[in-house]
Scaffold this motif. Structure first.
Motif, PDB file in Angstrom:
ATOM      1  N   ASP A 116      53.214 -74.348 -83.770  1.00  0.00           N
ATOM      2  CA  ASP A 116      54.376 -73.458 -83.875  1.00  0.00           C
ATOM      3  C   ASP A 116      54.826 -73.045 -82.481  1.00  0.00           C
ATOM      4  O   ASP A 116      54.664 -71.912 -82.041  1.00  0.00           O
ATOM      5  N   ALA A 117      55.381 -74.021 -81.755  1.00  0.00           N
ATOM      6  CA  ALA A 117      55.865 -73.810 -80.399  1.00  0.00           C
ATOM      7  C   ALA A 117      56.902 -74.888 -80.098  1.00  0.00           C
ATOM      8  O   ALA A 117      56.837 -75.990 -80.650  1.00  0.00           O
ATOM      9  N   PHE A 118      57.841 -74.579 -79.201  1.00  0.00           N
ATOM     10  CA  PHE A 118      58.990 -75.465 -79.014  1.00  0.00           C
ATOM     11  C   PHE A 118      59.315 -75.592 -77.533  1.00  0.00           C
ATOM     12  O   PHE A 118      59.581 -74.602 -76.865  1.00  0.00           O
ATOM     13  N   PRO A 119      59.308 -76.827 -77.012  1.00  0.00           N
ATOM     14  CA  PRO A 119      59.562 -77.061 -75.587  1.00  0.00           C
ATOM     15  C   PRO A 119      61.037 -77.319 -75.305  1.00  0.00           C
ATOM     16  O   PRO A 119      61.811 -77.680 -76.201  1.00  0.00           O
ATOM     17  N   LEU A 120      61.379 -77.206 -74.036  1.00  0.00           N
ATOM     18  CA  LEU A 120      62.754 -77.465 -73.628  1.00  0.00           C
ATOM     19  C   LEU A 120      62.766 -77.795 -72.149  1.00  0.00           C
ATOM     20  O   LEU A 120      62.080 -77.157 -71.347  1.00  0.00           O
ATOM     21  N   ILE A 121      63.541 -78.814 -71.779  1.00  0.00           N
ATOM     22  CA  ILE A 121      63.857 -79.115 -70.383  1.00  0.00           C
ATOM     23  C   ILE A 121      65.374 -79.144 -70.282  1.00  0.00           C
ATOM     24  O   ILE A 121      66.039 -79.877 -71.025  1.00  0.00           O
ATOM     25  N   ALA A 122      65.919 -78.325 -69.397  1.00  0.00           N
ATOM     26  CA  ALA A 122      67.368 -78.173 -69.272  1.00  0.00           C
ATOM     27  C   ALA A 122      67.838 -78.610 -67.886  1.00  0.00           C
ATOM     28  O   ALA A 122      67.035 -78.720 -66.939  1.00  0.00           O
ATOM     29  N   ASP A 123      69.126 -78.831 -67.763  1.00  0.00           N
ATOM     30  CA  ASP A 123      69.678 -79.182 -66.458  1.00  0.00           C
ATOM     31  C   ASP A 123      69.864 -77.923 -65.611  1.00  0.00           C
ATOM     32  O   ASP A 123      69.480 -76.816 -66.015  1.00  0.00           O
ATOM     33  N   HIS A 124      70.458 -78.057 -64.458  1.00  0.00           N
ATOM     34  CA  HIS A 124      70.589 -76.937 -63.521  1.00  0.00           C
ATOM     35  C   HIS A 124      71.557 -75.874 -64.019  1.00  0.00           C
ATOM     36  O   HIS A 124      71.579 -74.762 -63.489  1.00  0.00           O
ATOM     37  N   LYS A 125      72.347 -76.197 -65.040  1.00  0.00           N
ATOM     38  CA  LYS A 125      73.251 -75.208 -65.632  1.00  0.00           C
ATOM     39  C   LYS A 125      72.674 -74.561 -66.885  1.00  0.00           C
ATOM     40  O   LYS A 125      73.336 -73.738 -67.515  1.00  0.00           O
ATOM     41  N   GLY A 126      71.467 -74.963 -67.259  1.00  0.00           N
ATOM     42  CA  GLY A 126      70.812 -74.368 -68.421  1.00  0.00           C
ATOM     43  C   GLY A 126      71.077 -75.074 -69.724  1.00  0.00           C
ATOM     44  O   GLY A 126      70.739 -74.553 -70.785  1.00  0.00           O
ATOM     45  N   ARG A 127      71.635 -76.288 -69.682  1.00  0.00           N
ATOM     46  CA  ARG A 127      71.921 -77.040 -70.902  1.00  0.00           C
ATOM     47  C   ARG A 127      70.735 -77.951 -71.222  1.00  0.00           C
ATOM     48  O   ARG A 127      70.273 -78.693 -70.360  1.00  0.00           O
ATOM     49  N   MET A 128      70.262 -77.886 -72.473  1.00  0.00           N
ATOM     50  CA  MET A 128      69.087 -78.643 -72.863  1.00  0.00           C
ATOM     51  C   MET A 128      69.338 -80.143 -72.759  1.00  0.00           C
ATOM     52  O   MET A 128      70.327 -80.661 -73.272  1.00  0.00           O
ATOM     53  N   ILE A 129      68.401 -80.845 -72.104  1.00  0.00           N
ATOM     54  CA  ILE A 129      68.442 -82.307 -72.040  1.00  0.00           C
ATOM     55  C   ILE A 129      67.502 -82.892 -73.080  1.00  0.00           C
ATOM     56  O   ILE A 129      67.852 -83.817 -73.811  1.00  0.00           O
ATOM     57  N   VAL A 130      66.285 -82.363 -73.151  1.00  0.00           N
ATOM     58  CA  VAL A 130      65.359 -82.733 -74.221  1.00  0.00           C
ATOM     59  C   VAL A 130      64.725 -81.451 -74.742  1.00  0.00           C
ATOM     60  O   VAL A 130      64.557 -80.477 -74.017  1.00  0.00           O
ATOM     61  N   GLY A 131      64.366 -81.463 -76.005  1.00  0.00           N
ATOM     62  CA  GLY A 131      63.763 -80.281 -76.604  1.00  0.00           C
ATOM     63  C   GLY A 131      63.949 -80.304 -78.099  1.00  0.00           C
ATOM     64  O   GLY A 131      64.295 -81.334 -78.691  1.00  0.00           O
ATOM     65  N   GLN A 132      63.761 -79.138 -78.717  1.00  0.00           N
ATOM     66  CA  GLN A 132      63.824 -79.108 -80.175  1.00  0.00           C
ATOM     67  C   GLN A 132      64.701 -77.992 -80.713  1.00  0.00           C
ATOM     68  O   GLN A 132      65.294 -78.133 -81.763  1.00  0.00           O
ATOM     69  N   PHE A 133      64.794 -76.871 -80.034  1.00  0.00           N
ATOM     70  CA  PHE A 133      65.406 -75.711 -80.666  1.00  0.00           C
ATOM     71  C   PHE A 133      66.796 -75.390 -80.122  1.00  0.00           C
ATOM     72  O   PHE A 133      67.385 -74.374 -80.449  1.00  0.00           O
ATOM     73  N   GLY A 134      67.334 -76.189 -79.237  1.00  0.00           N
ATOM     74  CA  GLY A 134      68.645 -75.870 -78.699  1.00  0.00           C
ATOM     75  C   GLY A 134      68.532 -74.908 -77.538  1.00  0.00           C
ATOM     76  O   GLY A 134      67.565 -74.184 -77.378  1.00  0.00           O
ATOM     77  N   SER A 135      69.521 -74.897 -76.710  1.00  0.00           N
ATOM     78  CA  SER A 135      69.456 -74.130 -75.481  1.00  0.00           C
ATOM     79  C   SER A 135      69.819 -72.669 -75.704  1.00  0.00           C
ATOM     80  O   SER A 135      70.792 -72.342 -76.367  1.00  0.00           O
ATOM     81  N   PHE A 136      69.021 -71.785 -75.124  1.00  0.00           N
ATOM     82  CA  PHE A 136      69.238 -70.341 -75.158  1.00  0.00           C
ATOM     83  C   PHE A 136      69.537 -69.825 -73.764  1.00  0.00           C
ATOM     84  O   PHE A 136      69.745 -68.634 -73.576  1.00  0.00           O
ATOM     85  N   ILE A 137      69.525 -70.699 -72.767  1.00  0.00           N
ATOM     86  CA  ILE A 137      69.511 -70.230 -71.385  1.00  0.00           C
ATOM     87  C   ILE A 137      70.823 -69.567 -71.013  1.00  0.00           C
ATOM     88  O   ILE A 137      70.848 -68.608 -70.237  1.00  0.00           O
ATOM     89  N   ASP A 138      71.953 -70.038 -71.555  1.00  0.00           N
ATOM     90  CA  ASP A 138      73.222 -69.380 -71.228  1.00  0.00           C
ATOM     91  C   ASP A 138      73.225 -67.933 -71.693  1.00  0.00           C
ATOM     92  O   ASP A 138      73.698 -67.040 -70.980  1.00  0.00           O
ATOM     93  N   GLY A 139      72.669 -67.675 -72.891  1.00  0.00           N
ATOM     94  CA  GLY A 139      72.577 -66.295 -73.360  1.00  0.00           C
ATOM     95  C   GLY A 139      71.660 -65.456 -72.494  1.00  0.00           C
ATOM     96  O   GLY A 139      71.939 -64.281 -72.207  1.00  0.00           O
ATOM     97  N   PHE A 140      70.568 -66.050 -72.049  1.00  0.00           N
ATOM     98  CA  PHE A 140      69.671 -65.341 -71.140  1.00  0.00           C
ATOM     99  C   PHE A 140      70.374 -65.017 -69.835  1.00  0.00           C
ATOM    100  O   PHE A 140      70.294 -63.891 -69.319  1.00  0.00           O
ATOM    101  N   LEU A 141      71.058 -65.986 -69.263  1.00  0.00           N
ATOM    102  CA  LEU A 141      71.715 -65.763 -67.975  1.00  0.00           C
ATOM    103  C   LEU A 141      72.782 -64.675 -68.065  1.00  0.00           C
ATOM    104  O   LEU A 141      72.989 -63.923 -67.118  1.00  0.00           O
ATOM    105  N   ARG A 142      73.453 -64.591 -69.229  1.00  0.00           N
ATOM    106  CA  ARG A 142      74.463 -63.533 -69.384  1.00  0.00           C
ATOM    107  C   ARG A 142      73.817 -62.158 -69.515  1.00  0.00           C
ATOM    108  O   ARG A 142      74.404 -61.154 -69.125  1.00  0.00           O
ATOM    109  N   GLY A 143      72.596 -62.105 -70.074  1.00  0.00           N
ATOM    110  CA  GLY A 143      71.993 -60.811 -70.367  1.00  0.00           C
ATOM    111  C   GLY A 143      70.967 -60.334 -69.363  1.00  0.00           C
ATOM    112  O   GLY A 143      70.526 -59.178 -69.436  1.00  0.00           O
ATOM    113  N   PHE A 144      70.562 -61.208 -68.417  1.00  0.00           N
ATOM    114  CA  PHE A 144      69.521 -60.836 -67.466  1.00  0.00           C
ATOM    115  C   PHE A 144      70.160 -60.224 -66.222  1.00  0.00           C
ATOM    116  O   PHE A 144      70.840 -60.911 -65.458  1.00  0.00           O
ATOM    117  N   HIS A 145      69.941 -58.962 -66.004  1.00  0.00           N
ATOM    118  CA  HIS A 145      70.555 -58.267 -64.872  1.00  0.00           C
ATOM    119  C   HIS A 145      69.593 -58.280 -63.684  1.00  0.00           C
ATOM    120  O   HIS A 145      68.989 -57.278 -63.318  1.00  0.00           O
TER     121      HIS A 145
END
Length: 626
Positions: A55-84
């Motif tokens: 019960d774990a899910f990996p992700l490798i994303a590009d330099h803009k945070g878009r998932m290249i390989v993985g399973q659950f879809g990219s969350f990084i854009d939401g993180f970048l918007r919310g991380f101050h």
């Protein structure tokens, strides 16, 4: 303000042309790095939920945070918007609060580690891994209270924080977090496993950049995204019509006596883009069955479903997201307002896949899947063993996978294809229990030309006094069949006391007391059937009777009669099938949901042994679910 990326070398990447061989090598190296992340995790983690079940899910994303390989879809854009804060070389982020990343992780039990990968002062990639922690504190063992009224009752909430800052480990932060959990040994090991998995993937990215050059590596990731975009654009154009199609399904109840809760979705195409609108979905629940559905996560669900049905060779990544628009009403079951409880979101998560099947096949029914991705059954068992030592088990169960255009649904399979069962030997070695039965539940899969997968009957005999909690669904509504296939059977849970008395218990309950010698029969739902049951080969039905997958009486749902030796009685089978065909009125239905909601309500206690859920009421909205 959004996150600030600190790069000491901000030179832009230079465009590079990529030959097919280099692209293939980099693509497969990334796929392998993702597999290596999983291998690192299971070798390091301690909790059975991660180590044994995956019960774990990996992700490798590009330099803009878009998932290249993985399973659950990219969350990084939401993180970048919310991380101050800032992100720089040597940083690593830990978080678990769904509201801090726009629902990209969906309950507090999922701990996420995110590692930005810098090379020579430039941000090259992100690696990430999240895994379900077996306990993070809160009001109940396992930290997933059915009756929670807010997320504050569901254990420690971790906003995005730096577990490493410029390479320095924040030991005090980790000590504080581990102080909240009933299983700090498991959680510490699991956190270290998440960190190690991210570092392994980061090393592989650095190695690829050393071999091919940073510009070539980045250009390859952009081409992999573009290739996915081209493929999905073609699939959408040929598979999704401009005329809207709608579908709805239900979560049976909320564990507080109310239900069912409707999830509705309408889909149509506008030019190259597909619109998925969840208008008509019920408002958020007061209990914990809400699912804060991140739009990018749902885009990935949609893309995976399309790809697996139409072209399984396509690489899953985020390249197609601009081709999809997702509309989710605020304050609904799928976008609840803070601080709504979220720990029981698995039922809605499973139902989303059933709804996708109902939507995507309406234009081309030959590609329909039946229902069966209906939930992810959980069992919790905790107490003190004969030596006075504390134990607690969190285990994910399996149901029946739906009948499909290409064949039968697997018997007793997980919602997530990468999950595996916890071996019975492991359970009996580490917990005070015995597994008396572990088998498919005959006849639970819906009849069809392609049979729905059977559910599982797992019988636990408890050897120590303790408490049990159960999280499951599809006990009130049926997993529906398609193209003439029949619905699957519903879930049941039966407690057999040591004195021989039995009682049917709810499929969502907390803190049920059990004593030594008590047995819990944990029976899950079956998948719906696909196609006319009378078209299924009679010899196949007879073989499944011999294997215990279908009963002799159940064979008659296929119009098959067996003789005393268990072989097909040809004449009797032909006569029964002819009579069944003659008795039909009209065309076979595209969808067979079984009885309607009101009929289910009227017959609930007689058929399930449980009272029917009451209609949900939302006083603040002055409305009642129909």
């Amino acid at each position: 303000m959004p996150a600030t990326i600190i790069e000491t070398n901000a030179a832009p990447f230079q465009p590079r042309s990529i030959d097919p061989v280099t692209l293939e090598v980099i693509e497969n190296a990334l796929r392998n790095a993702r597999v290596e992340m999983d291998a690192t995790l299971v070798r390091t983690a301690m909790s059975p939920g991660i180590r044994e079940q995956g019960d774990a899910f990996p992700l490798i994303a590009d330099h803009k945070g878009r998932m290249i390989v993985g399973q659950f879809g990219s969350f990084i854009d939401g993180f970048l918007r919310g991380f101050h804060g800032t992100l720089e070389d040597g940083d690593m982020i830990l978080l678990s609060d769904p509201y801090s990343v726009e629902g990209a992780i969906s309950h507090n039990n999922d701990w996420l580690v995110l590692l930005p990968v810098f090379i020579d002062g430039r941000l090259i990639a992100y690696t990430a891994m999240f895994g379900h922690q077996s306990d993070i504190g809160g009001k109940v063992v396992g930290s997933m209270p059915i009756d929670a009224r807010s997320i504050f009752e569901e254990g420690v909430r971790i906003p995005p924080v730096k577990i490493y800052s410029r390479g320095e480990y924040n030991a005090d932060l980790v000590r504080l977090i581990m102080h909240q959990t009933r299983k700090p040994d498991w959680c510490t090991a699991d956190l270290n496993a998440l960190i190690a998995a991210c570092r392994v993937a980061a090393r592989r990215v650095v190695e690829m950049c050393g071999r091919f050059g940073q510009d070539v590596y980045v250009a390859a990731t952009q081409e992999l995204l573009a290739r996915n975009h081209r493929a999905m654009k073609q699939l959408i154009a040929t598979s999704i019509g401009e005329e809207p199609v709608s579908f709805q399904d239900y979560i049976c109840d909320d564990g507080l006596g109310y239900g069912p809760y409707r999830i509705a979705c309408t889909m149509w195409r506008e030019g190259d883009r597909v619109i998925l609108d969840f208008a008509g979905t019920d408002p958020q629940s007061e209990a914990s069955i809400n699912f804060y559905l991140n739009e990018n996560m749902f885009k990935m669900f949609f893309g995976i479903y399309m790809i697996m049905v139409f072209d399984p060779q396509i690489l899953f990544n985020d390249g197609f997201y601009d081709l999809i628009e997702v509309r989710i009403p605020e304050g609904s079951l799928l976008k609840p307002r803070f601080p709504a409880a979220l720990s029981g979101r698995t039922h809605a998560l499973g139902r989303i896949f059933d709804i996708l099947g109902g939507l995507l096949g309406q234009r081309t029914p030959e590609f329909l899947n039946a229902a069966g991705f209906s939930s992810s059954p959980h069992l919790f068992y905790s107490g003190n063993d004969a030596n006075g030592e504390w134990f607690q088990l969190f285990q994910i169960g399996f149901g029946g996978i739906p009948g499909r255009p290409m064949g039968d649904g697997p018997d007793g399979h997980s919602l997530w294809p990468g999950f595996t069962n916890v071996p019975n030997e492991f359970l009996e070695r580490y917990f005070p229990l015995m597994i008396e039965r572990y088998e498919t539940e005959a006849d639970s899969g819906g009849a069809g030309m392609h049979r729905g997968g059977n559910g599982i009957r797992m019988t636990y005999r408890f050897l120590a006094a303790g408490t049990v909690s159960i999280h499951d669904d599809r006990w009130f509504t049926h997993p529906w069949g398609v193209n003439g296939g029949k619905p699957g059977a519903r879930a049941r849970k039966i407690l057999e006391k040591a004195d021989g008395t039995t009682q049917i218990v709810a499929n969502k309950l907390e803190q049920l007391r059990v004593e030594p010698g008590d047995q819990l029969h944990f029976i899950t739902w079956g998948g719906g059937g696909w196609g006319d049951p009378l078209e299924r080969a009679a010899a196949t039905v007879a073989q499944e009777v011999r294997r215990g997958l279908v009963s002799i009486d159940g064979a008659r749902a296929y119009g098959v009669v067996l003789d005393g030796g268990g072989d097909v009685d040809g004449a009797a089978t032909d006569a029964l099938r002819a009579a069944m065909r003659t008795g039909r009125t009209g065309e076979l239905p595209v969808f067979d949901f079984g009885p309607d909601i009101e009929t289910l309500r009227a017959n609930a206690e007689a058929e399930t042994g449980l009272p029917a859920p009451r209609r949900p009421v939302w006083p603040h909205l002055n409305r009642v679910s129909q």
